[in-house]
Every structure is written in structure tokens, then in C-alpha cells.
Enzyme design. Sequence first.
Site, short mmCIF file in Angstrom:
data_model
loop_
_atom_site.label_atom_id
_atom_site.label_comp_id
_atom_site.label_asym_id
_atom_site.label_seq_id
_atom_site.Cartn_x
_atom_site.Cartn_y
_atom_site.Cartn_z
N GLY A 1 -1.71 29.37 9.46
CA GLY A 1 -0.53 28.58 9.13
C GLY A 1 0.08 27.84 10.30
O GLY A 1 1.22 27.37 10.21
N LYS A 2 -0.68 27.71 11.40
CA LYS A 2 -0.14 27.10 12.63
C LYS A 2 0.29 25.65 12.43
O LYS A 2 1.40 25.29 12.78
CB LYS A 2 -1.19 27.13 13.75
CG LYS A 2 -1.70 28.49 14.13
CD LYS A 2 -2.79 28.39 15.20
CE LYS A 2 -3.96 27.52 14.82
NZ LYS A 2 -4.87 28.09 13.83
N SER A 3 -0.61 24.84 11.90
CA SER A 3 -0.31 23.40 11.76
C SER A 3 0.83 23.17 10.78
O SER A 3 1.73 22.36 11.04
CB SER A 3 -1.55 22.63 11.32
OG SER A 3 -2.54 22.70 12.34
N HIS B 1 -4.98 14.47 5.46
CA HIS B 1 -3.88 15.11 6.19
C HIS B 1 -2.77 14.10 6.50
O HIS B 1 -1.59 14.41 6.36
CB HIS B 1 -4.39 15.74 7.50
CG HIS B 1 -5.06 17.06 7.30
ND1 HIS B 1 -4.34 18.23 7.19
CD2 HIS B 1 -6.35 17.39 7.16
CE1 HIS B 1 -5.20 19.22 7.00
NE2 HIS B 1 -6.42 18.74 6.99
N ALA C 1 -8.57 15.52 17.83
CA ALA C 1 -9.91 15.71 17.28
C ALA C 1 -10.80 14.51 17.53
O ALA C 1 -10.36 13.37 17.43
CB ALA C 1 -9.84 15.97 15.78
N GLY D 1 -2.47 31.22 17.13
CA GLY D 1 -2.87 32.14 16.06
C GLY D 1 -4.32 31.91 15.69
O GLY D 1 -4.98 31.03 16.26
N ARG E 1 1.13 14.22 5.18
CA ARG E 1 2.29 14.23 6.07
C ARG E 1 3.30 13.17 5.69
O ARG E 1 4.49 13.38 5.82
CB ARG E 1 1.85 14.05 7.53
CG ARG E 1 1.36 15.34 8.16
CD ARG E 1 1.25 15.24 9.65
NE ARG E 1 0.30 14.22 10.08
CZ ARG E 1 -0.99 14.43 10.26
NH1 ARG E 1 -1.52 15.63 10.04
NH2 ARG E 1 -1.79 13.46 10.66
#
Length: 180
Positions: free
Chosen positions: A18-20, A54, A40, A13, A58
Site C-alpha cells: 500500500g506504499k504508493s 495509473h 520507471a 514496505g 490519479r
Amino acid sequence: MEHSMKKIILITGGQRSGKSRYAEELALSLSDTPVYLATAHIWDEEFRQRVAMHQARRGDNWTNIEEEKHLSRHLIYNKVVVIDCITLWCTNYFYDRTANEWEQHTVEEALKNLQEEFDRFTEQEAVFIFVTNEIGSGGVSDNPVQRRFTDLEGWMNQYVAAHADEVILMVSGIPVKIKG
């Protein structure tokens, strides 16, 4: 043992589609202890802080792995793993070159190396959730290097999609299943 089934899922996308978030929610629905494999290259302190934020978001049930190139180094047997993302993974192969080597064959060479590494990595018995960007959807760049990178990523996306059991296109936060 959580899964004895191998599965490859591709989530694609545009930026901020909103992929991740979707990939993480999907992983958590399949496993209490998923793996997050980040491709990354951390190039500055601001980005390092973003990564830490991030990871904290999680939570502790995730195993975080940072691997810029050689995904197959990591044994993830019977795990659910989110690979975020193919775009940055491609970048790490693409920019392995010196500035005077921007010939088309470097794209083909990078693509071949990526495909071989993808094949080695996905030989494992695991659930693979790959995240990628549809970078070619925004028109053709006037920058020749950017055009070559768009070619590389587009071809790699097609390769992964061809091997995937499911492909999901994220549109404004809404998952649209396009394969599987």
C-alpha cells in the site's frame, strides 16, 4: 504558495503493502496540485499501458514527470512531490553498466551518484515523499547480481531515511511511523 517548509518523507514496505496509494493520499492531503515523479524505465507496451492507467487513476490535478535518473533537473519549488520509486531509480543507475563490469565498485559508484543526485534534488524547498521497497526482507538471493543490487538499494534506503524527517513502514496497508 502552498508550502514554505522543506520536508522529506520516506515510505517503505514490501510489494503490495500500500506504499504508493498511501503516498498519493498523503500528497493530496498536503496539496491540491501535487507532482508525481516516476522513475520507471518503460521497457514494453504492457508497462506503458499500466503507466497510462495509473496516470488516469490519479487524475488531472497531478503533474506527471517521468525521470529515470536526474531528478534534480526538475524544479519543484514549494510543491508536494511523490517520487515513485527509489528501487527503480537505483535500478537505472545500477544497470548503467556493461555486463562485464559487475565488480563491487560499480555498486559503490552507483551509490555515490545516487546520493549526490538525492542531495542536489532535495536542496529545493519542497515536500518530498519518497517511495521505496524493503527488498532485503525476503532472504538472501543466490544470484550475485541481485545480492549486489540489494546492497545498493539497502544502503540508499538508509541514506534517504537518515535525511528524512519522517519514515513510514507500510504493513498490509497499515502505515506504521518509525521516525518523526
